[in-house]
Design an enzyme around this catalytic site. Sequence first.
Site, short mmCIF file in Angstrom:
data_model
loop_
_atom_site.label_atom_id
_atom_site.label_comp_id
_atom_site.label_asym_id
_atom_site.label_seq_id
_atom_site.Cartn_x
_atom_site.Cartn_y
_atom_site.Cartn_z
N ASP A 195 19.99 31.50 53.64
CA ASP A 195 18.82 32.30 53.98
C ASP A 195 17.63 31.86 53.14
O ASP A 195 17.71 31.86 51.91
CB ASP A 195 19.13 33.77 53.71
N ASP A 223 17.74 42.53 56.69
CA ASP A 223 17.43 42.56 55.26
C ASP A 223 17.09 43.98 54.82
O ASP A 223 16.11 44.56 55.30
CB ASP A 223 16.22 41.66 54.96
#
Length: 187
Positions: A145, A5
Amino acid sequence: MLHLDIMDGHFVPNISFGPGIVKTIDTFCPLPLDVYLMIESPDKYLETFRNAGADILTVHVETCHHLHRTVSAIKDLGMKAGVSLNPATPLSTIEEILPAVDLVLIMSVNPGFGGQKFIDSSIVKIKQLAQNLRSRDLTPLIEVDGGIDATTIKNVVNAGAEYLVAGNAIFGDRNIETNFKQLERLI
């Protein structure tokens, strides 16, 4: 693969890390790197993240003014291209780009913070995407996610998800290996 991320403190409130850390991870990790850009103006950084070792580069539909151009640039740089949607963003925003992408990332929480509760309406979105791809004979992978854990994983997979990003469910309580094996069994 390893999901990374990248957060800029603008598109999402938090800041994570940048291409230098991705490059270091690439040096030591034999897995493909799935680099997820939660950043504004991602076009400025495509080549930088390619050079850092990204194998898959995912951008947000909400941050790309010319999404087709961005996806094409990612692929021209030799990476697989992904596109992500915030929970409140409808699937219709990516309808035209689906034939060009390798991956669609459905956010099942609002991006930027770990440990959030799974947004249940994401199941409907995953099912709709899977049905749309099948009906059009398209092959992008469906990645999900946010809030993936022992209580959500079965429904997410049954809805059509093929890649699952699990942060707290893996790195939270107990032992990482135990947590991973528990999720693996549930899949």
